[in-house]
Design an enzyme around this catalytic site. Sequence first.
Site, short mmCIF file in Angstrom:
data_model
loop_
_atom_site.label_atom_id
_atom_site.label_comp_id
_atom_site.label_asym_id
_atom_site.label_seq_id
_atom_site.Cartn_x
_atom_site.Cartn_y
_atom_site.Cartn_z
N HIS A 312 53.38 9.46 -1.74
CA HIS A 312 52.96 7.91 -1.86
C HIS A 312 53.01 7.49 -3.43
CE1 HIS A 312 50.28 4.30 -1.46
NE2 HIS A 312 50.71 4.24 -0.16
N ASP A 369 51.34 7.56 7.42
CA ASP A 369 52.15 7.30 8.75
C ASP A 369 52.33 8.70 9.44
OD1 ASP A 369 52.98 4.74 8.39
OD2 ASP A 369 53.99 5.18 7.03
N1 ACO Z 1 59.67 14.78 0.67
C1 ACO Z 1 60.24 15.35 -0.38
N2 ACO Z 1 60.25 15.15 -1.70
C2 ACO Z 1 59.60 14.07 -2.04
C3 ACO Z 1 59.04 13.15 -1.16
C4 ACO Z 1 59.07 13.67 0.29
N3 ACO Z 1 58.53 12.89 1.32
N4 ACO Z 1 58.41 12.19 -1.56
C5 ACO Z 1 58.71 12.27 -3.04
N5 ACO Z 1 59.53 13.24 -3.11
C6 ACO Z 1 59.86 14.03 -4.42
C7 ACO Z 1 61.01 13.11 -5.12
O1 ACO Z 1 62.23 13.50 -4.76
C8 ACO Z 1 60.60 13.40 -6.46
O2 ACO Z 1 61.03 14.72 -6.97
P1 ACO Z 1 61.80 15.01 -8.18
O3 ACO Z 1 60.68 14.43 -9.21
O4 ACO Z 1 62.25 16.35 -8.36
O5 ACO Z 1 62.90 14.03 -8.42
C9 ACO Z 1 59.31 13.09 -6.77
O6 ACO Z 1 58.77 13.65 -5.33
C10 ACO Z 1 58.63 11.87 -6.84
O7 ACO Z 1 59.38 11.02 -5.71
P2 ACO Z 1 59.70 9.46 -6.14
O8 ACO Z 1 60.77 8.96 -5.17
O9 ACO Z 1 59.73 9.11 -7.65
O10 ACO Z 1 58.10 8.97 -5.99
P3 ACO Z 1 57.77 7.32 -5.50
O11 ACO Z 1 56.48 7.10 -5.79
O12 ACO Z 1 58.80 6.43 -6.10
O13 ACO Z 1 58.11 7.12 -3.78
C11 ACO Z 1 57.62 7.27 -1.54
C12 ACO Z 1 57.24 7.10 -3.00
C13 ACO Z 1 58.73 6.02 -1.20
C14 ACO Z 1 56.69 7.02 -0.56
C15 ACO Z 1 58.32 8.68 -1.32
O14 ACO Z 1 57.09 9.70 -1.54
C16 ACO Z 1 58.92 8.83 -0.13
O15 ACO Z 1 60.27 8.74 0.25
N6 ACO Z 1 58.28 9.36 1.16
C17 ACO Z 1 58.77 9.36 2.31
C18 ACO Z 1 59.01 8.19 3.23
C19 ACO Z 1 57.30 7.80 3.50
O16 ACO Z 1 56.38 8.60 4.06
N7 ACO Z 1 57.11 6.41 3.13
C20 ACO Z 1 55.75 6.10 3.55
C21 ACO Z 1 54.85 5.72 2.51
S1 ACO Z 1 53.39 5.04 2.93
C22 ACO Z 1 53.54 3.46 3.39
O17 ACO Z 1 54.32 2.98 2.74
C23 ACO Z 1 52.98 2.75 4.27
#
Ligand code: ACO
Length: 437
Positions: A312, A369
């Site tokens: 998140h 979720d």
């Molecule tokens: N699985 C594996 N790795 C992940 C995940 C995940 N679900 N989420 C983030 N990471 C990793 C990224 O690859 C990144 O790794 P790195 O530093 O080695 O490059 C690090 O964690 C940070 O990730 P970001 O994308 O920079 O985080 P951001 O805050 O931009 O994204 C988000 C947040 C979009 C929710 C992300 O965690 C994601 O894509 N999650 C999966 C989709 C999801 O569940 N979305 C629902 C969110 S809740 C809502 O909107 C109601």
Amino acid sequence: MLEKFIKDEKAELILEGKKYELPIIEGVEGEKAIDIRSLRKDSGYITLDSGYMNTGSCASEITFLDGEEGILNYRGYSIEDLAEKCSFVEVAYLLVHGSLPTEDQRQEFSRMLSDNALIHEDMIHFFDSFPVNSPPMAILSSMVSSLCSFYPEMTENPFENIDKMAARLLSKVRTIAAFSYKKSKGQPLVYPRHDLSYCANFLNMMFDSPVKPYEIQPEVVAALNKLLILHGDHEQNCSTSTVRLVGSARVNLYASISAGISALWGPLHGGANQAVMDMLENIYHYDNGDFMKYVDRAKDPNDSFRLAGFGHRVYKTFDPRMRIIKKACNEVLEALNVQDPLLDIAKSLEEVALNDEYFLKRNLYPNVDFYSGIIYRAIGIPNNMFTVMFALGRLPGWIAHWKEMWDDPNWRIGRPRQIYIGPPCRPFVEIEDRVAE
Ligand code: ACO
């Protein structure tokens, strides 16, 4: 409203040897901000913040969220109390109006919801024009936008009519969602009833049929009520910011909410609930329950796959909504006597991820979720309707934010700046002299 939160001390910024003083603002829960509104005018500099990782777009009285501590409050009330003690209708009233309704106010609001539950019969023809497999979010966003054509009278003085518009949207979106499901099944529509609560009415419109009357179970109503409350608002997330940004151009509430629905559709946002269920089903049906394969893929820097329902932007600890949903999930499955192997897979995934260096280092926890889809599945809602359910829950939050934005004395059209990195100014080339670049 912002002025009284400005502190006496100032932040100092030195650019090209010149000192600029910037006001400091502190919110009621101690969140601090540097007010840079006059920075470009005074210095020529903008701030650059792709993805708005560190940008406050507004001051708001609606929701407080502390991602480090895992706290979520609507209008000062904890999400735990609201989910335990309120109906979704009360929480919707709270979000839109700012206070919990008295019994009289609750009854009046419920009456307005009931009065507005039908949609114009001409709108029903729209459903026939969508191809059978249309994504329900596409249908929802188009139908909500078209409400403006059927009910235009309130878009003139929206602020005066906001109560009616809120009730109309909350009630009609519920009907649209249920009708789109019935149409996708090729079944006759079931009209809203005045004698049912908000959630029971929705379930009845979804699942009642002339050949198999739907039996409304209190456990199912309670679970849906909780899920909608938990999705009610989440401050400046992608869809809510979209509603505010679109609305900042002084566009009507229906069009703004339709834009919010489109933003919510994305798999990184509200679409994640469907993505979680698709992932769990793939693990179960096609990978023989091998969830470790998915954990390994999520950790692989050369694979773009992410564990759906994990991570998140704001929470760096457990999402408080996830804890409530996980408990509700166990309760509803037990009450309905459902044994869902996907719940076991989800729990195993969570346990592995919570003990894995990759996820720990990045503060990746299950989000709202992760378990919600298992409840929806248990109560009969198909995967492709999950994000529509999220939209139904988020509706009062969107309306509250649109209303707050509309009434904000500091309101300005939302218009970010950029740093241009394209070609520098160059002479025009006539078509006969051009070469492909
Ligand atoms: N699985 C594996 N790795 C992940 C995940 C995940 N679900 N989420 C983030 N990471 C990793 C990224 O690859 C990144 O790794 P790195 O530093 O080695 O490059 C690090 O964690 C940070 O990730 P970001 O994308 O920079 O985080 P951001 O805050 O931009 O994204 C988000 C947040 C979009 C929710 C992300 O965690 C994601 O894509 N999650 C999966 C989709 C999801 O569940 N979305 C629902 C969110 S809740 C809502 O909107 C109601």
